[in-house]
Scaffold this motif. Structure first.
Motif, mmCIF file in Angstrom:
data_model
loop_
_atom_site.group_PDB
_atom_site.id
_atom_site.type_symbol
_atom_site.label_atom_id
_atom_site.label_comp_id
_atom_site.label_asym_id
_atom_site.label_seq_id
_atom_site.Cartn_x
_atom_site.Cartn_y
_atom_site.Cartn_z
ATOM 1 N N GLU A 114 -10.847 21.428 -13.890
ATOM 2 C CA GLU A 114 -9.780 21.931 -13.020
ATOM 3 C C GLU A 114 -9.895 23.433 -12.789
ATOM 4 O O GLU A 114 -9.634 23.912 -11.688
ATOM 5 C CB GLU A 114 -8.399 21.577 -13.572
ATOM 6 C CG GLU A 114 -8.013 20.153 -13.259
ATOM 7 C CD GLU A 114 -6.527 19.910 -13.401
ATOM 8 O OE1 GLU A 114 -5.723 20.690 -12.852
ATOM 9 O OE2 GLU A 114 -6.175 18.926 -14.071
ATOM 10 N N THR A 148 -6.188 14.755 -10.098
ATOM 11 C CA THR A 148 -6.693 16.068 -9.719
ATOM 12 C C THR A 148 -6.836 16.190 -8.203
ATOM 13 O O THR A 148 -6.470 17.215 -7.615
ATOM 14 C CB THR A 148 -8.043 16.342 -10.406
ATOM 15 O OG1 THR A 148 -7.878 16.177 -11.827
ATOM 16 C CG2 THR A 148 -8.543 17.740 -10.114
ATOM 17 N N TYR A 152 -4.761 18.952 -5.919
ATOM 18 C CA TYR A 152 -5.437 20.015 -5.171
ATOM 19 C C TYR A 152 -5.720 19.644 -3.712
ATOM 20 O O TYR A 152 -6.421 20.371 -3.022
ATOM 21 C CB TYR A 152 -6.748 20.411 -5.877
ATOM 22 C CG TYR A 152 -6.493 21.082 -7.196
ATOM 23 C CD1 TYR A 152 -6.148 22.427 -7.263
ATOM 24 C CD2 TYR A 152 -6.561 20.359 -8.391
ATOM 25 C CE1 TYR A 152 -5.894 23.041 -8.473
ATOM 26 C CE2 TYR A 152 -6.305 20.968 -9.609
ATOM 27 C CZ TYR A 152 -5.977 22.309 -9.641
ATOM 28 O OH TYR A 152 -5.724 22.917 -10.853
ATOM 29 N N GLU A 197 -10.139 25.360 -9.169
ATOM 30 C CA GLU A 197 -9.306 26.505 -8.797
ATOM 31 C C GLU A 197 -10.155 27.696 -8.373
ATOM 32 O O GLU A 197 -9.807 28.411 -7.439
ATOM 33 C CB GLU A 197 -8.388 26.883 -9.959
ATOM 34 C CG GLU A 197 -7.298 25.869 -10.206
ATOM 35 C CD GLU A 197 -6.491 26.145 -11.465
ATOM 36 O OE1 GLU A 197 -6.746 27.156 -12.158
ATOM 37 O OE2 GLU A 197 -5.602 25.332 -11.759
#
Length: 128
Positions: free
Chosen positions: A28, A55, A59, A32
């Motif tokens: 993760e 996830t 996102y 990012e």
């Protein structure tokens, strides 16, 4: 688990970069850092499906599920309107169910290629 993302190059408009992670890795934080909508996630094992699903929804990414078990997958997240590729066996009794939510394929190479291509076309694909 694999992450596909575009990589801007001087000699080409872009190229796809492939990053491979295990479930124990902090994938993760890598997502990012990429800060790119030109990214997709791909499960390579059934145990990764829910992590990829959570996830991807968190996102806003396209993703691929690897032979998902209908009882084990988070169906609320599955219904979220994100481009998805779903790898199934040709004799899977849930093909019709999964077809409601994404594009179903039966070959691993096609699965991987299709998930990789989501980095370019994720915003253009509509599975309604």
């Amino acid at each position: 688990m694999k992450i596909f993302t575009t990589l801007e190059l001087a000699e080409n408009p872009s190229n796809i970069q492939t990053l491979t992670f295990s479930m124990n890795d902090d994938f993760e934080s890598q997502i990012e850092e990429l800060e790119s909508s030109d990214t997709s996630l791909m499960a390579e094992d059934c145990a990764e499906n829910n992590s990829v699903l959570k996830t991807a929804v968190k996102y806003w990414l396209g993703y691929g599920l690897y032979y998902p078990n209908i009882e084990a997958i988070d169906q609320d997240l599955l219904q979220a309107k994100f481009p998805k590729i779903i790898l199934l066996h040709q004799n899977d009794p849930n093909i019709e169910f999964f077809t409601q939510f994404g594009h179903v394929v039966f070959d691993f190479e096609q699965y991987q290629q299709s998930v990789m291509e989501l980095v370019y076309f994720a915003t253009d694909i509509n599975y309604d």
